[in-house]
Motif scaffolding. Structure first.
Motif, PDB file in Angstrom:
ATOM      1  N   ASN A 213       0.560  -1.518   0.220  1.00  0.00           N
ATOM      2  CA  ASN A 213      -0.484   0.260   0.003  1.00  0.00           C
ATOM      3  C   ASN A 213       0.950   1.228  -0.083  1.00  0.00           C
ATOM      4  O   ASN A 213       0.317   2.141   0.495  1.00  0.00           O
ATOM      5  N   GLY A 214       1.569   1.521  -0.586  1.00  0.00           N
ATOM      6  CA  GLY A 214       2.808   2.165  -1.128  1.00  0.00           C
ATOM      7  C   GLY A 214       3.443   2.847   0.441  1.00  0.00           C
ATOM      8  O   GLY A 214       4.141   1.973   1.027  1.00  0.00           O
ATOM      9  N   PHE A 215       3.118   3.908   0.426  1.00  0.00           N
ATOM     10  CA  PHE A 215       4.180   4.630   2.091  1.00  0.00           C
ATOM     11  C   PHE A 215       2.732   4.764   3.227  1.00  0.00           C
ATOM     12  O   PHE A 215       3.171   5.594   4.121  1.00  0.00           O
ATOM     13  N   VAL A 216       1.881   4.105   2.669  1.00  0.00           N
ATOM     14  CA  VAL A 216       0.292   4.130   3.977  1.00  0.00           C
ATOM     15  C   VAL A 216       1.288   4.026   5.297  1.00  0.00           C
ATOM     16  O   VAL A 216       0.136   4.889   6.453  1.00  0.00           O
ATOM     17  N   ASN A 217       1.864   3.387   5.749  1.00  0.00           N
ATOM     18  CA  ASN A 217       1.748   2.927   6.602  1.00  0.00           C
ATOM     19  C   ASN A 217       2.805   4.074   8.120  1.00  0.00           C
ATOM     20  O   ASN A 217       3.068   3.833   8.903  1.00  0.00           O
ATOM     21  N   HIS A 218       3.591   4.750   6.480  1.00  0.00           N
ATOM     22  CA  HIS A 218       4.942   5.592   7.205  1.00  0.00           C
ATOM     23  C   HIS A 218       3.919   6.830   6.701  1.00  0.00           C
ATOM     24  O   HIS A 218       5.192   8.109   6.461  1.00  0.00           O
ATOM     25  N   ILE A 219       3.321   7.181   6.219  1.00  0.00           N
ATOM     26  CA  ILE A 219       2.864   8.594   5.429  1.00  0.00           C
ATOM     27  C   ILE A 219       3.076   9.392   6.116  1.00  0.00           C
ATOM     28  O   ILE A 219       3.062  10.759   5.676  1.00  0.00           O
ATOM     29  N   PHE A 229      10.465   1.877   3.185  1.00  0.00           N
ATOM     30  CA  PHE A 229       9.971   1.597   1.810  1.00  0.00           C
ATOM     31  C   PHE A 229      10.694   0.199   2.343  1.00  0.00           C
ATOM     32  O   PHE A 229       9.399  -0.730   1.719  1.00  0.00           O
ATOM     33  N   ILE A 230      11.832   0.294   1.889  1.00  0.00           N
ATOM     34  CA  ILE A 230      12.400  -0.969   2.290  1.00  0.00           C
ATOM     35  C   ILE A 230      12.346  -2.034   3.372  1.00  0.00           C
ATOM     36  O   ILE A 230      12.141  -3.157   3.109  1.00  0.00           O
ATOM     37  N   LYS A 231      11.602  -1.198   4.268  1.00  0.00           N
ATOM     38  CA  LYS A 231      11.116  -2.260   5.990  1.00  0.00           C
ATOM     39  C   LYS A 231      10.352  -2.900   5.663  1.00  0.00           C
ATOM     40  O   LYS A 231       9.741  -4.055   5.358  1.00  0.00           O
ATOM     41  N   ASP A 232       9.275  -2.483   5.096  1.00  0.00           N
ATOM     42  CA  ASP A 232       7.804  -2.833   4.480  1.00  0.00           C
ATOM     43  C   ASP A 232       7.985  -3.993   3.591  1.00  0.00           C
ATOM     44  O   ASP A 232       6.893  -5.241   3.808  1.00  0.00           O
TER      45      ASP A 232
END
Length: 366
Positions: A213-219, A229-232
């Protein structure tokens, strides 16, 4: 009491040596490439008030020795002539796409929002990212990094170098820190637990972006469009590293200590959001670095100075060997001449960054 401290120094040095041997995963890695295929690629560049830098970057992107690619240039609500510069190049080159981003109250000044719009606008599924304030090291940059894509490898981590400045200790320090960060990033990726990348030289398939979901986890965290992003998204199976010298990007380093310190504060700030395993391993490495040099310097001033010097010598020799090979791979050989001195400076600076970030949060994207 001092004898016990010597035992602690031996233990800490042993842990450090284990880390350096682990870094050998990158130091002794041989470049492996999958079959070369002419993939349709979209280069994505997010620019905010980068008119002058784009005048340098865009011609070099247009000169890439690659057949099938487009350049997606994102004007992130710039107040300078960024849009006009892009439009001038766009009129003369049909493979340039302009994405204009207006300020959005919910995502004010958020680079991830701008990047998301650029990714959605990209024609091709294979995406290669770089920054407006850096340039490719060669005309084969795009070909070099895309050669690592395969049916299984869909995230490619590249190296973002800094230009050399003669007679500058700060420049040497910046490039040494960049070298050590890359050695760790590449080694962890080789081990199968990738944790970071640099946004100025990163590539991935569009599907990887949508899977998480793109950058949603850390937007809401303004930095981290690369490492978080690499983490996810990155795993042991889908991630490859690219370190051929023609695949580098080159940025102009900061010229004052204060500006570099602020830049590093922004980068380090995202590490608190890493996975536990990465925070533990990285934290152990840096804390044992601090302990090693603190104990070593203290014990050299005691009656155990000969034993302390012997321990320092063994540890530094192993470090020189591993980091020296790594520096050769990344064309940073001159950074290891003053290796112990540069390392001590970095230990102090990283401690300062840690304390500064505890006191206040750093600023982010322009």
């Amino acid at each position: 009491m001092i004898l016990y401290l010597l035992y602690v120094l031996v233990a800490v040095a042993a842990i450090q040596v284990i880390y350096f041997l682990f870094f050998g995963l990158f130091a002794f890695d041989k470049k492996k490439r999958d079959a070369v295929i002419d993939l349709p690629v979209s280069i994505i560049v997010c620019a905010k008030n980068e008119a002058e830098n784009l005048k340098i970057l865009i011609p070099q992107l247009l000169q890439q020795a690659y057949k099938n690619y487009e350049i997606v240039l994102i004007n992130d609500a710039s107040s300078d002539e960024t849009q006009e510069v892009i439009e001038r190049f766009q009129k003369e080159n049909d493979n340039i796409k302009l994405v204009n981003v207006e300020n959005n109250e919910a995502f004010w000044g958020n680079k991830k929002y701008a990047l998301t719009l650029g990714i959605k606008a990209a024609t091709n599924n294979y995406l290669v990212f770089t920054d407006a304030d850096c340039v490719p090291a060669s005309r084969s940059w795009l070909a070099e990094i895309t050669q690592h894509f395969s049916n299984t490898k869909t995230i490619i981590i590249g190296y973002g170098a800094y230009a050399r400045k003669k007679y500058s200790f700060l420049n040497l320090l910046i490039r040494f820190e960049t070298l050590m960060a890359a050695v760790q990033a590449f080694s962890y990726a080789k081990l199968g637990i990738p944790y970071t990348a640099v946004g100025r030289n990163l590539a991935y398939h569009r599907n990887e972006f949508y899977k998480v979901n793109g950058f949603v986890n850390h937007i809401k965290i303004r930095s981290g469009d690369d490492d978080l992003f690499i983490k996810d998204a990155a795993t042991s199976k889908n991630t490859a590293i690219c370190f051929s010298k023609n695949s580098f990007t080159i940025s102009q380093p900061k010229t004052t200590f204060i500006s570099w310190f602020r830049q590093k504060r922004r980068h380090v700030n995202t590490s608190s959001h890493y996975k536990f395993i990465h925070k533990f391993l990285l934290g152990t490495f840096y804390s044992t670095q601090v302990l090693f040099w603190a104990l070593a310097i203290f014990l050299v001033c005691t009656s155990f100075w000969m034993s302390a010097l012997a321990i320092i010598g063994i540890r530094v020799l192993i470090q020189y060997f591993i980091i020296g090979i790594s520096a050769s791979k990344l064309n940073e050989q001159d950074t290891i001449y003053l290796l112990p001195i540069l390392e001590v400076f970095l230990v102090i600076i990283h401690f300062g960054i840690f304390m500064a970030n505890k006191i206040s949060k750093p600023t982010h994207w322009k």
